[in-house]
Design a protein around this motif. Structure first.
Motif, short mmCIF file in Angstrom:
data_model
loop_
_atom_site.label_atom_id
_atom_site.label_comp_id
_atom_site.label_asym_id
_atom_site.label_seq_id
_atom_site.Cartn_x
_atom_site.Cartn_y
_atom_site.Cartn_z
N ALA A 25 23.35 -36.66 25.01
CA ALA A 25 23.46 -36.43 26.45
C ALA A 25 22.58 -35.29 26.96
O ALA A 25 21.90 -35.47 27.98
CB ALA A 25 24.92 -36.19 26.82
N MET A 63 19.83 -35.46 30.43
CA MET A 63 20.42 -35.05 31.71
C MET A 63 19.42 -34.89 32.83
O MET A 63 19.75 -35.02 34.00
CB MET A 63 21.24 -33.79 31.52
N ASP A 118 16.73 -36.75 33.18
CA ASP A 118 16.08 -38.04 33.44
C ASP A 118 17.12 -38.97 34.08
O ASP A 118 17.98 -39.52 33.40
CB ASP A 118 15.58 -38.61 32.10
N ARG A 119 17.01 -39.14 35.40
CA ARG A 119 18.08 -39.84 36.11
C ARG A 119 18.26 -41.29 35.65
O ARG A 119 19.38 -41.78 35.54
CB ARG A 119 17.86 -39.79 37.62
N LEU A 149 19.74 -41.33 32.10
CA LEU A 149 21.14 -40.91 32.18
C LEU A 149 22.00 -42.06 32.72
O LEU A 149 23.10 -42.32 32.23
CB LEU A 149 21.27 -39.69 33.08
N LEU A 190 22.39 -44.46 29.92
CA LEU A 190 23.41 -43.99 28.97
C LEU A 190 24.81 -44.31 29.50
O LEU A 190 25.66 -44.85 28.77
CB LEU A 190 23.26 -42.48 28.76
N SER A 191 25.03 -44.01 30.77
CA SER A 191 26.36 -44.25 31.36
C SER A 191 26.67 -45.74 31.38
O SER A 191 27.80 -46.14 31.08
CB SER A 191 26.42 -43.71 32.79
#
Lengths: 199, 247
Positions: free
Chosen positions: B78, B82, B84-85, B88, B91-92
């Motif tokens: 994570a 964080m 890199d929108r 991220l 990832l979510s």
């Protein structure tokens, strides 16, 4: 607990719901209050009743206050053109304890969360966007937690504020004051290294 | 009952004042939940972030108890993502879809490896294609894989350009004929290797999104896909509209 009067038992049960207290510690707290009825219990009950009657959220920033506008929003001295966005009121209080920020705040009331199905409409993001022209805001400081949910929310807000023209900044991430490198996690060390500055 | 395994953290929610209930995806035990004592505290917060790889020790008195985990960090993903929108959001979306789709305590070892490979690629150039292919694998793993080998109408292997929204089978341009507007576009990237344009990625996500929403969601008794997936789609669309954006 048949020997305890029901009123006192009810008080113990209510106290046990407070953070940091369980049934046993709630019982001790209630006994302590009863022991200091005039000195502690009555003033505490009065203070709690007063706060329960008057407490409300600031209509502008979402902070807790006793009027429609919290003291920070009501103060002209805090109209610096900067808004600090925080997740909840405890974060606002933490920022105020530091005393480094002199502008106003905006309390989101949470972060975007896939798990809890918290979307942008559940947070106070539209109100934040509306405040930018209303208060001539030039900078929005995103003081959100350095977690996946916190940073996802930060990116979302940055996108939402793009059209307003306000500068969007965020808190730095790295080694805390008093922190020892040996005890830091890999991610914090990596973030601190990325954000290094000329010494 | 106890076991030791590694796994990737999918979600964490606080439990009481200091504990947390985490959900992990492991190779041998699938999606598995458990309590982490002290997991709600400050010390554990950087470790218990979605996408982080953990060494897990699970103990419970009985097999069907939720049990308690002892966790050690293996790899923190994570923090690197964080800033890199899009990554991220990726990832979510990956964590949310795994948590949403996988049955509890059912091993999916091969899909675990595929998911770890995706987690490792997030943020690197072209990771969006890997994400798209991972969603195809997810559909396959859940029993709703698309059949893109031959045209459902003509049987041809050539010029496959559409997918039937009902059967999930590929359709060639010739086979589609006047029905083409009613079919889902099949981007070339799903037929081969290599990079893809933002338009192809969007078409691919529309395709997988259709089957996730119309096959998997009703089967699981849910109403919609996790919001994190839609946020990823929106983020990628915004990013493609602003190619200079590097945040």
């Amino acid at each position: 607990m048949g020997d305890i009067p029901p009123q006192i038992e009810a008080l113990i049960e209510m106290m046990a719901r407070l953070p940091g207290l369980g049934p046993r510690s709630a019982r001790r707290a209630v006994l302590h209050l009863i022991g200091k009825r005039e000195l502690l219990m009555t003033p505490l009950a009065t203070a709690m009743a007063e706060v329960a009657r008057s407490v409300q959220n600031c209509t502008r920033c979402g902070n807790i206050g006793t009027d429609m506008l919290c003291p920070i929003c009501a103060s002209d001295r805090r109209a610096t053109g900067e808004i600090c966005v925080v997740e909840d009121v405890s974060d606002l209080w933490a920022m105020e304890r530091g005393g480094a920020f002199k502008g106003r705040y905006h309390v989101l009331g949470g972060t975007l969360s896939a798990l809890d199905a918290v979307g942008p409409e559940e947070l106070r993001i539209p109100q934040l966007v509306a405040r930018i022209p209303e208060e001539n805001v030039t900078e929005v400081i995103l003081a959100l937690n350095a977690t996946v949910d916190g940073q996802t929310t930060a990116h979302y807000i940055a996108d939402a504020l793009e059209a307003t023209g306000a500068q969007v900044t965020s808190l730095a991430q790295g080694v805390p004051i008093g922190g020892e490198l040996d005890y830091l996690d890999d991610g914090t060390i990596g973030a601190a290294l990325k954000a290094r500055k000329r010494f | 009952m106890d076991w030791r395994d590694e796994g990737v953290l999918l979600s964490m929610r606080k439990h009481g004042e200091s504990a947390a209930i985490i959900e992990v995806f492991t190779p041998a035990h699938g999606r598995h939940a458990g309590v982490v004592r002290g997991g709600g505290g400050r010390r554990m917060a950087p470790i218990l972030q979605p996408g982080n790889q953990l060494s897990l020790d699970w103990r419970a008195r009985l097999e069907d108890h939720i049990g308690a985990f002892t966790v050690e960090p293996l790899r923190a993903r994570a923090p690197a993502l964080m800033a890199d929108r899009a990554a991220l959001a990726g990832l979510s979306a990956t964590c949310a879809l795994l948590s949403f789709s996988l049955p509890e305590r059912e091993p999916h070892a091969a899909f675990y490896s595929a998911s770890i490979a995706l987690f490792d690629r997030l943020g690197e150039p072209g990771w969006e294609v890997d994400y798209l292919r991972w969603e195809m694998q997810l559909l396959d793993e859940m029993g709703y894989g698309l059949d893109l080998a031959t045209c459902a109408v003509t049987g041809s292997r050539d010029d496959l350009a559409y997918v039937s929204p009902k059967t999930g089978r590929a359709v060639s341009r010739k086979g589609a004929g006047e029905y083409a507007p009613r079919l889902l576009k099949l981007p070339e990237v799903l037929m081969g290797q290599g990079p893809a344009s933002a338009v192809e990625i969007a078409q691919g996500l529309t395709l997988t999104g259709h089957f996730l929403a119309n096959r998997l969601v009703p089967e699981l008794g849910r109403r919609t896909l996790p919001e994190a997936r839609q946020r990823l789609v929106d983020t990628l669309a915004r990013q493609s509209a602003r190619p200079s954006d590097t945040r």
